[in-house]
Design an enzyme around this catalytic site. Sequence first.
Site, PDB file in Angstrom:
ATOM      1  N   ASN A 147      -0.599  -1.668   6.064  1.00 29.43           N
ATOM      2  CA  ASN A 147      -1.013  -0.271   5.958  1.00 29.43           C
ATOM      3  C   ASN A 147      -2.444  -0.141   6.448  1.00 29.43           C
ATOM      4  OD1 ASN A 147       1.406   0.475   4.880  1.00 29.43           O
ATOM      5  ND2 ASN A 147       0.629   0.985   2.847  1.00 29.43           N
TER       6      ASN A 147
ATOM      7  N   LYS B 295       7.343 -18.803  15.085  1.00 30.91           N
ATOM      8  CA  LYS B 295       7.131 -17.574  15.842  1.00 30.91           C
ATOM      9  C   LYS B 295       8.440 -17.099  16.479  1.00 30.91           C
ATOM     10  CE  LYS B 295       4.671 -15.723  19.849  1.00 30.91           C
ATOM     11  NZ  LYS B 295       3.729 -16.005  20.946  1.00 30.91           N
TER      12      LYS B 295
ATOM     13  N   PRO C 189       7.734  -4.101  -4.974  1.00 29.96           N
ATOM     14  CA  PRO C 189       7.571  -3.463  -6.281  1.00 29.96           C
ATOM     15  C   PRO C 189       6.487  -2.399  -6.199  1.00 29.96           C
ATOM     16  CG  PRO C 189       6.649  -5.681  -6.291  1.00 29.96           C
ATOM     17  CD  PRO C 189       7.401  -5.537  -5.013  1.00 29.96           C
TER      18      PRO C 189
ATOM     19  N   PHE D  67      -4.208   6.847  -6.023  1.00 27.57           N
ATOM     20  CA  PHE D  67      -4.676   7.479  -4.788  1.00 27.57           C
ATOM     21  C   PHE D  67      -3.475   7.945  -3.984  1.00 27.57           C
ATOM     22  CE2 PHE D  67      -8.701   5.937  -5.914  1.00 27.57           C
ATOM     23  CZ  PHE D  67      -9.666   6.453  -5.041  1.00 27.57           C
TER      24      PHE D  67
ATOM     25  N   LYS E  17       4.448   8.890 -11.622  1.00 23.89           N
ATOM     26  CA  LYS E  17       3.941   7.539 -11.880  1.00 23.89           C
ATOM     27  C   LYS E  17       3.067   7.465 -13.125  1.00 23.89           C
ATOM     28  CE  LYS E  17       4.693   6.223  -7.143  1.00 23.89           C
ATOM     29  NZ  LYS E  17       4.326   5.406  -5.990  1.00 23.89           N
TER      30      LYS E  17
END
Length: 398
Positions: free
Chosen positions: A210, A289, A305, A323, A341
Amino acid sequence: MLMRGKTILLGVSGGIASYKAAALCSKLAQAGANVRVVMTESAAKFIAPLTFQALSRNDVLIDTFDEKDSSVISHIDAADRADLVVIAPATANIIGKLANGIADDMLSTTLLAVTSPILMAPAMNVHMYEHPAVQENIRRLRDRGVIFCEPGEGQLACGYVGKGRLAQPDEIYARIAALLHPERPLEGKRVLVTAGGTVERIDPVRYITNDSSGRMGYAIAEAAVRMGAVVTLISAPTALTPPQVAEWVPVTSAMEMFEAVMVRFADSDVVIKAAAVADYRPAVQAEQKIKKNEDTLTLTLQKNPDILQAIGERKTFQFIVGFAAETERVQQHAMEKLKRKNCDLIVANDVTQEGAGFGSATNIVSIFDRNGLVRSLPMMSKQEVANQLLEIVSSRLG
């Protein structure tokens, strides 16, 4: 008179931004501080020492051998009297001198005799600031306890646009006030912070991740330390220097971060999940690879998770801050995430806005609780966002 009774040694090194040091000197003097100014000879070519003498009502020190008072040694006396040393602007030259123990002028000699905290506000060309030697010197000074007021991004005097602009006098003044009069509303609280973007390996040379620089999480960890908290920072890979926290836990993948958080969750008073955790990981990680054979490659991903969900379900007394990086309907998505959450606060931003995206030194955020918007913050440094967020957290901890 916030600064009454405090002696501040203001070091001014040679850069075009030295004119801003005059505004800072004036602000400090008006707040009651006894400001002693030490200038480099290069700084005196940009702004006259008489300016600082008039603003501070003190002689300005420039020449190591110009001893005005025979009863003391000037640079030792100046160092001994200081409650805080502020270098603004801090050029690459003075940063390098202090990092390497060089004392060849009045300012660098005085700095080696200082025992009080040192706050440096760098200012230079963006390429100079990013040079490995300068970054290494900054890392070395941070490790020794020197505090940095990060430079801003924007139009520089040289014509470039980038990071390197001296922080505004008001921002530097705020840092000085916080250092001289530290509020410690999180004294003794155990704060767990996550930061960075997790890495999910495809094979030994490829991965998915990310977008995250880790700056927001690191700023929160540093601010929590200043407020008296015992801080654990669990960090995915970043290019940042680890801050001086009670515990720094480097991890790579979402699974590693999940395990690190769960081990420490029960003993935490506050958990702030600023990390960008990958939602999915490759179902199979190739041991070698993967060779480029076909025109297409299909990856099977399996769900990681949900760390925020897991701690929300397990929380007893913990205060949880999540966030939300969004690209549309920010408030709606943030409120849904907060309730789903079981968070106490959600910090949301629209990453498509200039100044709020990944890798930026600034952020533009809105903070929500179950009743809706708590505070909307305009563009500001991530350090200041961290300060304001933790002020809200500490007030709600009672």
